[in-house]
Design an enzyme around this catalytic site. Structure first.
Site, PDB file in Angstrom:
ATOM      1  N   LYS A  22       0.395  -1.076  -0.208  1.00  0.00           N
ATOM      2  CA  LYS A  22       0.114  -0.062   0.094  1.00  0.00           C
ATOM      3  C   LYS A  22       0.927   1.230  -0.308  1.00  0.00           C
ATOM      4  O   LYS A  22       0.964   2.118  -0.993  1.00  0.00           O
ATOM      5  CB  LYS A  22      -0.552  -0.250   1.132  1.00  0.00           C
ATOM      6  CG  LYS A  22      -1.598   1.546   1.601  1.00  0.00           C
ATOM      7  CD  LYS A  22      -2.577   1.480   2.707  1.00  0.00           C
ATOM      8  CE  LYS A  22      -1.115   1.657   3.558  1.00  0.00           C
ATOM      9  NZ  LYS A  22      -1.092   2.756   4.447  1.00  0.00           N
ATOM     10  N   ASN A  23       2.056   0.934   0.767  1.00  0.00           N
ATOM     11  CA  ASN A  23       2.495   2.928   1.209  1.00  0.00           C
ATOM     12  C   ASN A  23       4.016   2.928   0.073  1.00  0.00           C
ATOM     13  O   ASN A  23       3.929   3.615   0.102  1.00  0.00           O
ATOM     14  CB  ASN A  23       3.394   2.503   2.458  1.00  0.00           C
ATOM     15  CG  ASN A  23       2.541   2.573   2.965  1.00  0.00           C
ATOM     16  OD1 ASN A  23       0.810   3.109   3.119  1.00  0.00           O
ATOM     17  ND2 ASN A  23       2.582   2.510   4.672  1.00  0.00           N
ATOM     18  N   ARG A  92      -4.622  10.361   4.443  1.00  0.00           N
ATOM     19  CA  ARG A  92      -4.190  11.512   4.718  1.00  0.00           C
ATOM     20  C   ARG A  92      -3.195  12.081   3.578  1.00  0.00           C
ATOM     21  O   ARG A  92      -2.139  12.806   3.460  1.00  0.00           O
ATOM     22  CB  ARG A  92      -3.285  11.671   5.844  1.00  0.00           C
ATOM     23  CG  ARG A  92      -4.314  11.550   7.204  1.00  0.00           C
ATOM     24  CD  ARG A  92      -3.211  11.749   8.470  1.00  0.00           C
ATOM     25  NE  ARG A  92      -1.997  12.854   8.443  1.00  0.00           N
ATOM     26  CZ  ARG A  92      -2.379  13.760   8.677  1.00  0.00           C
ATOM     27  NH1 ARG A  92      -3.479  14.122   9.346  1.00  0.00           N
ATOM     28  NH2 ARG A  92      -1.522  14.746   9.397  1.00  0.00           N
ATOM     29  N   ASP A 303       4.027   0.608  11.694  1.00  0.00           N
ATOM     30  CA  ASP A 303       3.034  -0.112  11.742  1.00  0.00           C
ATOM     31  C   ASP A 303       2.750  -1.741  11.877  1.00  0.00           C
ATOM     32  O   ASP A 303       1.823  -2.211  11.834  1.00  0.00           O
ATOM     33  CB  ASP A 303       2.962   0.156   9.695  1.00  0.00           C
ATOM     34  CG  ASP A 303       3.110   1.318   9.613  1.00  0.00           C
ATOM     35  OD1 ASP A 303       2.236   1.977  10.138  1.00  0.00           O
ATOM     36  OD2 ASP A 303       3.514   1.469   8.459  1.00  0.00           O
ATOM     37  N   ILE A 325       7.664   6.734  16.982  1.00  0.00           N
ATOM     38  CA  ILE A 325       7.105   7.558  16.077  1.00  0.00           C
ATOM     39  C   ILE A 325       6.405   8.237  16.573  1.00  0.00           C
ATOM     40  O   ILE A 325       5.503   9.704  15.571  1.00  0.00           O
ATOM     41  CB  ILE A 325       6.949   6.655  14.577  1.00  0.00           C
ATOM     42  CG1 ILE A 325       8.166   5.654  14.339  1.00  0.00           C
ATOM     43  CG2 ILE A 325       6.911   7.657  13.647  1.00  0.00           C
ATOM     44  CD1 ILE A 325       9.903   5.798  14.402  1.00  0.00           C
ATOM     45  N   ARG A 395      -8.476  -0.541   4.456  1.00  0.00           N
ATOM     46  CA  ARG A 395      -8.325   0.643   3.946  1.00  0.00           C
ATOM     47  C   ARG A 395      -6.075  -0.052   3.131  1.00  0.00           C
ATOM     48  O   ARG A 395      -6.195   0.105   2.952  1.00  0.00           O
ATOM     49  CB  ARG A 395      -7.896   1.840   4.798  1.00  0.00           C
ATOM     50  CG  ARG A 395      -8.809   2.217   5.094  1.00  0.00           C
ATOM     51  CD  ARG A 395      -8.655   3.475   6.201  1.00  0.00           C
ATOM     52  NE  ARG A 395      -7.836   4.568   5.568  1.00  0.00           N
ATOM     53  CZ  ARG A 395      -7.469   4.848   6.028  1.00  0.00           C
ATOM     54  NH1 ARG A 395      -7.990   5.846   7.495  1.00  0.00           N
ATOM     55  NH2 ARG A 395      -6.018   5.792   5.503  1.00  0.00           N
TER      56      ARG A 395
HETATM   57  N1  EPU Z   1       6.503  14.703  11.587  1.00  0.00           N
HETATM   58  C1  EPU Z   1       7.201  16.126  11.249  1.00  0.00           C
HETATM   59  N2  EPU Z   1       6.725  16.662  10.814  1.00  0.00           N
HETATM   60  C2  EPU Z   1       6.292  16.632   9.399  1.00  0.00           C
HETATM   61  C3  EPU Z   1       6.425  15.451   9.186  1.00  0.00           C
HETATM   62  C4  EPU Z   1       6.496  14.289   9.743  1.00  0.00           C
HETATM   63  O1  EPU Z   1       6.905  16.748  12.652  1.00  0.00           O
HETATM   64  O2  EPU Z   1       5.799  17.900   8.453  1.00  0.00           O
HETATM   65  C5  EPU Z   1       6.959  13.427  11.737  1.00  0.00           C
HETATM   66  C6  EPU Z   1       5.401  12.782  12.126  1.00  0.00           C
HETATM   67  O3  EPU Z   1       4.733  13.851  13.472  1.00  0.00           O
HETATM   68  C7  EPU Z   1       5.914  11.381  13.111  1.00  0.00           C
HETATM   69  C8  EPU Z   1       7.662  11.281  12.209  1.00  0.00           C
HETATM   70  O4  EPU Z   1       7.777  12.601  11.525  1.00  0.00           O
HETATM   71  O5  EPU Z   1       6.471  11.669  14.630  1.00  0.00           O
HETATM   72  C9  EPU Z   1       6.962  10.346  11.350  1.00  0.00           C
HETATM   73  O6  EPU Z   1       5.803  10.383   9.972  1.00  0.00           O
HETATM   74  P1  EPU Z   1       5.846  10.334   8.948  1.00  0.00           P
HETATM   75  O7  EPU Z   1       6.077  11.662   8.529  1.00  0.00           O
HETATM   76  O8  EPU Z   1       7.517   9.912   8.122  1.00  0.00           O
HETATM   77  O9  EPU Z   1       4.876   9.660   8.472  1.00  0.00           O
HETATM   78  P2  EPU Z   1       3.831   9.510   7.273  1.00  0.00           P
HETATM   79  O10 EPU Z   1       5.206  10.223   6.161  1.00  0.00           O
HETATM   80  O11 EPU Z   1       2.513  10.325   7.509  1.00  0.00           O
HETATM   81  C10 EPU Z   1       4.428   6.789   6.281  1.00  0.00           C
HETATM   82  C11 EPU Z   1       3.355   5.796   6.362  1.00  0.00           C
HETATM   83  C12 EPU Z   1       2.393   5.480   7.839  1.00  0.00           C
HETATM   84  C13 EPU Z   1       3.783   5.211   8.545  1.00  0.00           C
HETATM   85  C14 EPU Z   1       4.980   6.532   8.990  1.00  0.00           C
HETATM   86  C15 EPU Z   1       6.037   5.833   9.570  1.00  0.00           C
HETATM   87  C16 EPU Z   1       2.015   5.641   4.050  1.00  0.00           C
HETATM   88  C17 EPU Z   1       1.563   6.473   2.804  1.00  0.00           C
HETATM   89  N3  EPU Z   1       2.273   5.952   5.362  1.00  0.00           N
HETATM   90  O12 EPU Z   1       3.074   8.018   7.278  1.00  0.00           O
HETATM   91  O13 EPU Z   1       2.078   4.538   7.308  1.00  0.00           O
HETATM   92  O14 EPU Z   1       2.945   4.461   9.919  1.00  0.00           O
HETATM   93  O15 EPU Z   1       4.967   6.710   7.754  1.00  0.00           O
HETATM   94  O16 EPU Z   1       6.131   4.982   9.081  1.00  0.00           O
HETATM   95  O17 EPU Z   1       3.067   5.937   3.214  1.00  0.00           O
HETATM   96  C18 EPU Z   1       0.278   2.972   7.873  1.00  0.00           C
HETATM   97  O18 EPU Z   1       0.001   2.632   6.997  1.00  0.00           O
HETATM   98  O19 EPU Z   1      -0.962   2.556   8.951  1.00  0.00           O
HETATM   99  C19 EPU Z   1       1.149   3.883   8.214  1.00  0.00           C
HETATM  100  C20 EPU Z   1      -0.058   4.604   8.900  1.00  0.00           C
END
Ligand code: EPU
Length: 418
Positions: A22-23, A92, A303, A325, A395
């Protein structure tokens, strides 16, 4: 709303085929906005989140046709550079269209993603990076308005590693003028998969999978054929299903090279693991209590935290699971406690005292991985477990009840009222 009914207590034995990730599929679908030519994507999982993104891409101007095991997708022109709240509120990851839209047509209006059950999940680092590349960004009435006649290469250092932030900026930089360097970039395998796809389309990305990614901007990208990588979190979840039910599962079409931390952690709990090039066999034995801490890749994925907690709930000792995280990714604990788990929360630590057995109960899923945790708990619990609100599960897990029943689980989807 559907719910899942599980009669626990059967051990799972047999083979399961792992779906596409998915990701990885989400950013790769978003990246097709950057190329003018036709793309054929294989191994695209059939999931709620993927359908949500495809519908948004169609509204933007993509022509998508479903194919066996994937889809073809072509974005000859951008018809609409707006992604309003109504289209993005359920997922998101729709923020992933921001970088590609801005790079392709110089302007994008994307709704800020709303709240999330697992934490605040800001996107400021995506926006700061785009500003460094010359974009003008304004936020009004919950919408991000981004403009840049031509994005310019820049040196960007992420304060915190962010997966979709790295992906968004990497995509935007492919069509920018000059060279972009991303420092403290996230290293997840899904980022490498996206870079492979983009490079096949003609992008020049070096270093994906390391903390420094260099992107030399090119004038345009063409279409390509690409097979999405296997889903390491789906594979990890089924590995835990074998361990928790003391079964014997062969997971086919996965990539063990992406799963080192999960494999090591499960071995430490006492499961026997046999690794081949594209498969993993897990033979569940004892379940020893082992501490675990989530970390960015190559550490243990956040995850997998909820699913690991289900396993530790029935371990033979005391373990501490630490989430580093996301700030509120423990909502599954209260539901596990309703099934008899002994868990105490202390900030971002969960102290788990293994119990000899869980007992089936009606439980409520609050997010995708929490749902998977409750399914695992239901598989091992005595009696019947009803997991409500399984739209979260749909999802991110393709045909989970089908895959589990074919290896012996007593699990059924029924129409429910919650
Ligand atoms: N963060 C910030 N500022 C930002 C962006 C992120 O402080 O501008 C922080 C977040 O608050 C968090 C950390 O950085 O504490 C990591 O967040 P990240 O941005 O890496 O998460 P994401 O990109 O929104 C993706 C996956 C998630 C997975 C996380 C961590 C996708 C579509 N989503 O989310 O997947 O948990 O990376 O590995 O790739 C899931 O599949 O269930 C899922 C939630």
């Amino acid at each position: 709303m559907d719910k899942m009914i599980i009669q626990g207590g059967t051990s799972l034995n047999g083979e399961i085929q792992i779906s596409g990730a998915k990701n990885a599929a989400l950013p790769i679908l978003a990246a097709t906005l950057l190329s003018r030519g036709p793309n054929r994507l294989k191994n695209v999982p059939k999931l709620g989140d993927i359908t949500t993104l495809k519908r948004l891409l169609e509204k933007i101007g993509a022509n998508i046709s479903e194919e066996n095991d994937g889809c073809s997708i072509e974005v000859k022109s951008i018809e609409n550079n707006e992604a309003p709240y109504a289209w993005v509120k359920t997922m998101r990851a729709t923020i992933l269209v921001l970088g590609p839209l801005l790079a392709r047509c110089g302007e994008a209006h994307v709704s800020l993603p709303g709240g999330c059950a697992i934490g605040a999940r800001p996107i400021q680092l995506h926006l700061d990076g785009l500003e460094k590349m010359g974009a003008e960004i304004n936020i009004e009435h919950g919408m991000i308005h981004a403009k840049a006649t031509k994005l310019k290469g820049a040196v960007i250092h992420f304060e915190t590693q962010t997966v979709t932030g790295t992906e968004n900026l990497m995509m935007a930089a492919t069509l920018a003028e000059g060279t972009t360097t991303l420092g403290n970039a996230a290293c997840e395998p899904e980022i490498v998969d996206l870079a492979h796809f983009l490079n096949q389309c003609g992008a020049q990305i070096i270093g994906a999978g390391t903390e420094t990614i260099v992107i030399h901007g090119v004038k345009s990208l063409s279409g390509t054929n690409y097979e999405i990588m296997p889903d390491r979190i789906e594979a990890g979840t089924f590995m835990l299903a074998a361990s928790i039910t003391k079964g014997d599962l062969l997971l086919k079409k996965c990539n063990p090279a992406h799963m080192g931390s999960i494999i090591e952690k499960l071995k430490a709990t006492g499961s026997e693991i046999v690794i081949e090039k594209k498969s993993i066999r897990v033979i569940g034995k004892e379940i020893k209590a082992v501490d675990a801490k989530t970390l960015p890749y190559p550490g243990l994925p956040t995850d997998m935290q909820a699913q690991f907690m289900a396993l530790m709930s029935v371990s033979d000792g005391l373990s501490v699971v630490t989430e580093t995280i996301f700030e509120s990714r423990f909502t599954h604990c209260a539901e596990l406690q309703r099934m008899g788990a002994d868990i105490r929360l202390e900030g971002h630590h969960a102290v788990i005292k293994g119990v000899p057995h869980l007992s089936g109960a009606p439980v409520m899923a609050s997010d995708l991985r929490a749902s998977a945790c409750l399914i695992l708990a239901g598989l091992v619990a005595e009696g019947q477990t009803e997991v409500l609100r399984i739209y979260h599960l749909d999802r991110g897990y393709e045909s989970i009840e089908k895959k589990l029943s074919q290896v012996g689980a007593n699990i059924q989807r029924v129409k429910g009222d919650l």
